[in-house]
Design an enzyme around this catalytic site. Structure first.
Site, short mmCIF file in Angstrom:
data_model
loop_
_atom_site.label_atom_id
_atom_site.label_comp_id
_atom_site.label_asym_id
_atom_site.label_seq_id
_atom_site.Cartn_x
_atom_site.Cartn_y
_atom_site.Cartn_z
N CYS B 192 50.41 42.34 51.27
CA CYS B 192 50.14 42.05 49.76
C CYS B 192 51.67 42.03 49.35
O CYS B 192 51.86 41.14 48.42
CB CYS B 192 49.84 43.51 49.19
SG CYS B 192 48.28 44.22 49.74
N HIS B 196 53.73 39.83 46.41
CA HIS B 196 53.70 40.59 45.36
C HIS B 196 55.00 41.33 45.10
O HIS B 196 55.32 41.78 44.06
CB HIS B 196 52.51 41.23 44.82
CG HIS B 196 51.31 40.06 44.80
ND1 HIS B 196 51.26 39.25 43.67
CD2 HIS B 196 50.27 40.26 45.90
CE1 HIS B 196 49.75 38.67 44.23
NE2 HIS B 196 49.42 39.19 45.31
N ARG B 235 38.58 41.03 44.22
CA ARG B 235 39.93 40.60 44.32
C ARG B 235 40.73 40.71 45.66
O ARG B 235 41.18 39.91 46.13
CB ARG B 235 40.76 40.67 43.05
CG ARG B 235 42.07 39.90 43.18
CD ARG B 235 41.76 38.45 42.63
NE ARG B 235 42.61 37.51 42.77
CZ ARG B 235 43.14 36.78 43.84
NH1 ARG B 235 42.37 37.09 45.07
NH2 ARG B 235 44.20 36.12 44.04
N CYS B 239 41.97 38.26 48.51
CA CYS B 239 43.15 38.28 49.07
C CYS B 239 43.26 38.39 50.52
O CYS B 239 43.98 37.50 51.67
CB CYS B 239 44.17 39.31 48.41
SG CYS B 239 44.79 38.99 47.01
#
Lengths: 101, 278, 117
Positions: B192, B196, B235, B239
């Site tokens: 992740c 991000h 979501r 991802c």
């Protein structure tokens, strides 16, 4: 004197295609279960690539093409092994990139 | 990142005597995260991070603002309110399962249940409420559950997230979520954080990467890509799939811990869900 | 003079054991490389890199241009596409070879194409 040997050779030659097909089926089943266990060991690090490849290999086997199924399962095994390797590596490496570690 | 750490340690040292090692506690993580993103985006006000990519790009923001008269999630909020207020077969309603009758409580979710020793997300609480009242649970990723969650979030608009880590079991759940966020997965080998934390503000094709800080605060969302509402765990699934990792169970332990960690970092930031995203 | 240099080079080439020599790529190799680099299911390089006439390119990695002067050693470029984490542990670039996203032959075609940029 040579007759028995000749017969033996001939019968072996004749049964070879069937034998190799049977061999491929056994080989496939062995590799397939190895992929499944490696894929499971990857835990939350499983790849969709492995899952898709495994499914395709199964389909090839179901249609009776064990040569192709074996080839696909062997590729799936490589994916599964790499995902397991990723799991082992990441569990050690992640703190190096985390904020607050 | 290192600079943030140094500043924090220096500030902390002058304020308190025995300071725990930086990053040892969720609160230290949160402060360092805020520091990291404020240094990365000095022009973005802290409260704006909840708007994700719209906080980072002027063009995207204008497109977004032009939609605000008729937001595409309005129907879901209305539908969610109706469902929320309609009694179950036993005559009770969702309100009976929540503090303050479920109005204005989004900012406290997810929370750690110290008796059951697990993270309780808003969606999990909604379905447990149904089951406790003899109703079938809803599907996790879209449809009615997203609408009810959207309505409940809408009654909490602007309230500040206030997630607690009450004991060691909770801390373990938080740490598990943190580990999930930072570990690379899938054939493409992304975490992740790859996108991000390391690359917010960058583009992957036509997708603008949002910052970790503020993520979650806007859920559930109406995505143009979906053409409908979806929950946070929907979501997560997407991802994971994008990086060719097998998605985990929606509302399974891993995703709930992940949500717990991510939401904790939003403490002090406002609830802005439901929202819209490309 | 240039001719002389070329012949010296050729002689050296013939006399000493050189590192792997790559055959000049054909136009078909280069076209195949571009196709692999642009395709979303293969290299998907445009997701992160600006390249050539690629549309909707990402900004995560550097633009891919002047590749021959930036990577005079083909082996190095190959290794970096194979597994960039060996060069930069925090890179977000997928290890294309190590994780079997692309095979050796595919990476070589992509390099053939990159060297035209």
């Amino acid at each position: 004197m040579y007759k028995p040997l000749l017969i033996l050779t001939a019968s072996l030659a004749l049964s070879l295609p069937a034998l190799s097909q049977a061999g491929a089926k056994e080989d496939f089943n062995e590799v397939y279960s190895k992929v499944e266990s490696t894929h499971n060991q990857a835990g939350t690090y499983q790849w969709t690539t492995t899952a898709n490849q495994l499914k395709a290999a199964k389909e090839a086997a179901d249609s009776g093409d064990y040569e192709k199924a074996l080839e696909m399962a062997e590729q799936a095994l490589k994916y599964a092994e790499q995902s397991l390797e990723q799991r082992k590596q990441q569990q050690e490496k992640w703190p190096a990139v985390a904020i607050g570690n | 990142m290192r600079i943030a750490k140094v500043i924090l340690v220096a500030v902390g040292a002058t304020l308190t005597a025995p300071l725990a090692l930086a990053g040892d506690t969720p609160e230290e993580d949160r402060k360092e995260t805020v520091e990291y993103f404020q240094q990365k985006f000095p022009d973005v006000p802290l409260e704006e991070f909840v708007n994700g990519q719209y906080a980072l790009d002027e063009d995207r923001r204008k497109q977004w603002e032009s939609m605000s008269d008729f937001p595409p999630f309005e129907f879901a909020v209305a539908e969610g309110q109706e469902m929320f207020e309609t009694p179950f077969a036993n005559g009770k309603t969702y309100a009976s399962c929540f503090e303050n009758d479920g109005i204005g409580v989004r900012q406290n979710y997810p929370y750690f249940d110290t008796e059951k020793k697990e993270v309780i997300t808003l969606e999990l609480a909604i379905n447990r409420c149904r089951e406790a009242n003899g109703e079938e649970p809803l599907k996790w990723k879209k449809g009615p559950i997203a609408s009810i969650s959207a309505y409940m979030a809408s009654t909490s608009a602007g309230k500040k997230f206030d997630i607690e880590v009450p004991n060691d079991d909770a801390l373990a759940a938080y740490q598990a979520g943190k580990e999930f966020y930072y570990t690379r997965r899938g054939q493409l080998n992304f975490s992740c954080a790859s996108c991000h934390v390391q690359n917010p503000g960058n583009w992957i094709r036509a997708d603008l990467l949002s910052p970790m800080l503020g993520q979650v605060a806007n859920f559930p969302v109406h995505r143009a890509k979906w053409g409908e509402m979806g929950t946070l765990h929907r979501r997560f699934t997407g991802c994971n799939r994008n990086v060719r990792a097998v998605p985990l169970e929606a509302q399974g332990e891993e995703y709930r811990n992940l949500e717990y960690f991510m939401t904790y970092l939003n403490n002090g930031l406002p609830v802005v869900g439901p929202a819209t995203r490309p | 003079m240039r001719k002389g240099l070329v012949s010296v080079c050729l002689t050296t080439l013939a006399l000493t054991a050189m590192p792997p020599v790559y055959a000049e790529p054909t136009q078909a190799d280069i076209d195949r490389g571009k196709e692999l680099a642009f395709s979303r299911k293969d290299g998907n390089c445009l997701a992160c890199h600006k390249i050539d006439d690629g549309k909707l390119t990402g900004t995560v990695g550097p633009a891919l241009a002047d590749m021959k002067s930036r990577y005079p050693d083909r082996e190095i470029l190959f290794k970096r596409i194979w597994d960039e984490t060996q060069f930069n542990p925090v890179t977000v670039m997928p290890p294309f070879g190590r994780n079997m996203i692309l095979n050796e032959e595919q990476i070589n075609r992509i390099i053939d194409y990159l060297y035209t940029l």
